[in-house]
Design a protein around this motif. Sequence first.
Motif, PDB file in Angstrom:
ATOM      1  N   HIS A  91     -13.849   0.953  11.399  1.00 33.57           N
ATOM      2  CA  HIS A  91     -13.518   1.472  10.067  1.00 33.57           C
ATOM      3  C   HIS A  91     -13.665   0.317   9.076  1.00 33.57           C
ATOM      4  N   HIS A  92     -14.361   0.537   7.977  1.00 31.06           N
ATOM      5  CA  HIS A  92     -14.655  -0.548   7.030  1.00 31.06           C
ATOM      6  C   HIS A  92     -13.399  -1.280   6.561  1.00 31.06           C
ATOM      7  N   VAL A  93     -12.431  -0.560   6.066  1.00 28.28           N
ATOM      8  CA  VAL A  93     -11.247  -1.200   5.480  1.00 28.28           C
ATOM      9  C   VAL A  93     -10.379  -1.834   6.564  1.00 28.28           C
ATOM     10  N   ARG A  94     -10.162  -1.133   7.683  1.00 24.46           N
ATOM     11  CA  ARG A  94      -9.331  -1.721   8.745  1.00 24.46           C
ATOM     12  C   ARG A  94      -9.984  -2.967   9.321  1.00 24.46           C
ATOM     13  N   GLN A  95     -11.316  -2.991   9.421  1.00 23.88           N
ATOM     14  CA  GLN A  95     -11.983  -4.191   9.933  1.00 23.88           C
ATOM     15  C   GLN A  95     -11.748  -5.371   8.993  1.00 23.88           C
ATOM     16  N   ARG A  96     -11.915  -5.145   7.699  1.00 19.47           N
ATOM     17  CA  ARG A  96     -11.694  -6.245   6.749  1.00 19.47           C
ATOM     18  C   ARG A  96     -10.236  -6.682   6.763  1.00 19.47           C
ATOM     19  N   ARG A  97      -9.332  -5.724   6.818  1.00 18.37           N
ATOM     20  CA  ARG A  97      -7.907  -6.064   6.842  1.00 18.37           C
ATOM     21  C   ARG A  97      -7.546  -6.869   8.095  1.00 18.37           C
ATOM     22  N   SER A  98      -8.121  -6.485   9.235  1.00 12.40           N
ATOM     23  CA  SER A  98      -7.788  -7.200  10.468  1.00 12.40           C
ATOM     24  C   SER A  98      -8.244  -8.654  10.415  1.00 12.40           C
ATOM     25  N   ILE A  99      -9.388  -8.919   9.798  1.00 11.77           N
ATOM     26  CA  ILE A  99      -9.853 -10.304   9.647  1.00 11.77           C
ATOM     27  C   ILE A  99      -9.012 -11.035   8.599  1.00 11.77           C
ATOM     28  N   ALA A 100      -8.815 -10.427   7.442  1.00 10.98           N
ATOM     29  CA  ALA A 100      -8.088 -11.082   6.346  1.00 10.98           C
ATOM     30  C   ALA A 100      -6.644 -11.399   6.711  1.00 10.98           C
ATOM     31  N   GLU A 101      -6.009 -10.515   7.477  1.00 15.47           N
ATOM     32  CA  GLU A 101      -4.585 -10.677   7.808  1.00 15.47           C
ATOM     33  C   GLU A 101      -4.347 -11.064   9.267  1.00 15.47           C
ATOM     34  N   MET A 102      -5.417 -11.370  10.013  1.00 17.36           N
ATOM     35  CA  MET A 102      -5.306 -11.727  11.429  1.00 17.36           C
ATOM     36  C   MET A 102      -4.525 -10.663  12.203  1.00 17.36           C
ATOM     37  N   ARG A 103      -4.939  -9.409  12.005  1.00 19.24           N
ATOM     38  CA  ARG A 103      -4.329  -8.281  12.715  1.00 19.24           C
ATOM     39  C   ARG A 103      -5.104  -8.013  13.997  1.00 19.24           C
ATOM     40  N   CYS A 104      -4.390  -7.579  14.997  1.00 17.55           N
ATOM     41  CA  CYS A 104      -4.978  -7.252  16.288  1.00 17.55           C
ATOM     42  C   CYS A 104      -5.891  -6.039  16.151  1.00 17.55           C
ATOM     43  N   THR A 105      -7.101  -6.158  16.626  1.00 13.58           N
ATOM     44  CA  THR A 105      -8.061  -5.064  16.560  1.00 13.58           C
ATOM     45  C   THR A 105      -7.643  -3.878  17.425  1.00 13.58           C
ATOM     46  N   VAL A 106      -6.795  -4.110  18.434  1.00 10.12           N
ATOM     47  CA  VAL A 106      -6.370  -3.036  19.338  1.00 10.12           C
ATOM     48  C   VAL A 106      -5.175  -2.274  18.773  1.00 10.12           C
ATOM     49  N   CYS A 107      -4.087  -2.987  18.403  1.00  7.47           N
ATOM     50  CA  CYS A 107      -2.859  -2.296  17.977  1.00  7.47           C
ATOM     51  C   CYS A 107      -2.643  -2.290  16.471  1.00  7.47           C
ATOM     52  N   GLY A 108      -3.299  -3.179  15.748  1.00  5.41           N
ATOM     53  CA  GLY A 108      -3.168  -3.220  14.294  1.00  5.41           C
ATOM     54  C   GLY A 108      -2.026  -4.076  13.787  1.00  5.41           C
ATOM     55  N   GLU A 109      -1.204  -4.619  14.667  1.00  2.55           N
ATOM     56  CA  GLU A 109      -0.104  -5.490  14.243  1.00  2.55           C
ATOM     57  C   GLU A 109      -0.632  -6.906  14.014  1.00  2.55           C
ATOM     58  N   ARG A 110       0.080  -7.663  13.182  1.00  3.24           N
ATOM     59  CA  ARG A 110      -0.314  -9.061  12.947  1.00  3.24           C
ATOM     60  C   ARG A 110      -0.186  -9.872  14.234  1.00  3.24           C
ATOM     61  N   THR A 111      -1.120 -10.789  14.407  1.00  3.69           N
ATOM     62  CA  THR A 111      -1.028 -11.724  15.521  1.00  3.69           C
ATOM     63  C   THR A 111      -0.328 -12.978  15.023  1.00  3.69           C
ATOM     64  N   SER A 112       0.375 -13.649  15.901  1.00  2.00           N
ATOM     65  CA  SER A 112       1.027 -14.907  15.541  1.00  2.00           C
ATOM     66  C   SER A 112       0.213 -16.060  16.121  1.00  2.00           C
ATOM     67  N   ASP A 113       0.434 -17.256  15.614  1.00  2.00           N
ATOM     68  CA  ASP A 113      -0.295 -18.417  16.131  1.00  2.00           C
ATOM     69  C   ASP A 113      -0.117 -18.561  17.639  1.00  2.00           C
ATOM     70  N   GLY A 114       1.060 -18.210  18.148  1.00  2.00           N
ATOM     71  CA  GLY A 114       1.327 -18.346  19.581  1.00  2.00           C
ATOM     72  C   GLY A 114       0.737 -17.234  20.428  1.00  2.00           C
ATOM     73  N   ASP A 115       0.343 -16.137  19.811  1.00  2.00           N
ATOM     74  CA  ASP A 115      -0.219 -15.011  20.554  1.00  2.00           C
ATOM     75  C   ASP A 115      -1.416 -14.447  19.804  1.00  2.00           C
ATOM     76  N   ARG A 116      -2.400 -15.301  19.619  1.00  2.00           N
ATOM     77  CA  ARG A 116      -3.639 -14.906  18.939  1.00  2.00           C
ATOM     78  C   ARG A 116      -4.802 -15.276  19.860  1.00  2.00           C
ATOM     79  N   TRP A 117      -5.453 -14.258  20.402  1.00  2.00           N
ATOM     80  CA  TRP A 117      -6.559 -14.411  21.328  1.00  2.00           C
ATOM     81  C   TRP A 117      -7.795 -13.789  20.711  1.00  2.00           C
ATOM     82  N   TRP A 118      -8.942 -14.013  21.341  1.00  2.00           N
ATOM     83  CA  TRP A 118     -10.181 -13.550  20.735  1.00  2.00           C
ATOM     84  C   TRP A 118     -11.269 -13.425  21.799  1.00  2.00           C
TER      85      TRP A 118
END
Length: 172
Positions: free
Chosen positions: A52-79
């Motif tokens: 989805h165009h907007v969700r993809q941009r939001r996930s990159i801009a806010e470091m949101r998880c592509t699977v669940c949509g919640e923000r990732t933290s520095d300690g739990d951010r994988w790729w």
Amino acid sequence: MTLVIGKDVPWNAMWSGEDRNEIRPCKYAGNKLALWSPFNPGEGRPIFAKPHHVRQRRSIAEMRCTVCGERTSDGDRWWFPFGDFRDGWWVSTESPVHFRCAEIAQAACPTIGRGQVRPIRFPGGHTILSAMVGGPETDRDFGVKTNGRAIVGHLKLAWRKPWFLEPAKESA
């Protein structure tokens, strides 16, 4: 069967009920004109290979998880390190994931599961770039009228010296 977003369907996935395009300003792209789709997750059927165009941009801009949509933290951010070299940058449209969500993706996604791609800790030193689109191809492919304007498609994560690729060689 009811599909569950964040388990059966990634948060970033487009649904057939959202598969319509317009051009609007997008706050996740610095209020620049961007491709836009309505927000109706769960309506229709999922289109797994089309974010989805907007969700993809939001996930990159806010470091949101592509699977669940919640923000990732520095300690739990994988790729998952999918991407390629463009103009001296290693670029990717892949958003970060939580470790538990990476495991869900590995079990559910044929691309990740078949290729046995393993997540890595999210690499630092990234820049966020806008993928600009426009012209007759964009008009045709997305059913919009850009009128010669360059508009934002997806956001991309980019690295100049990607230490996570060994050896890091730019293809010709």
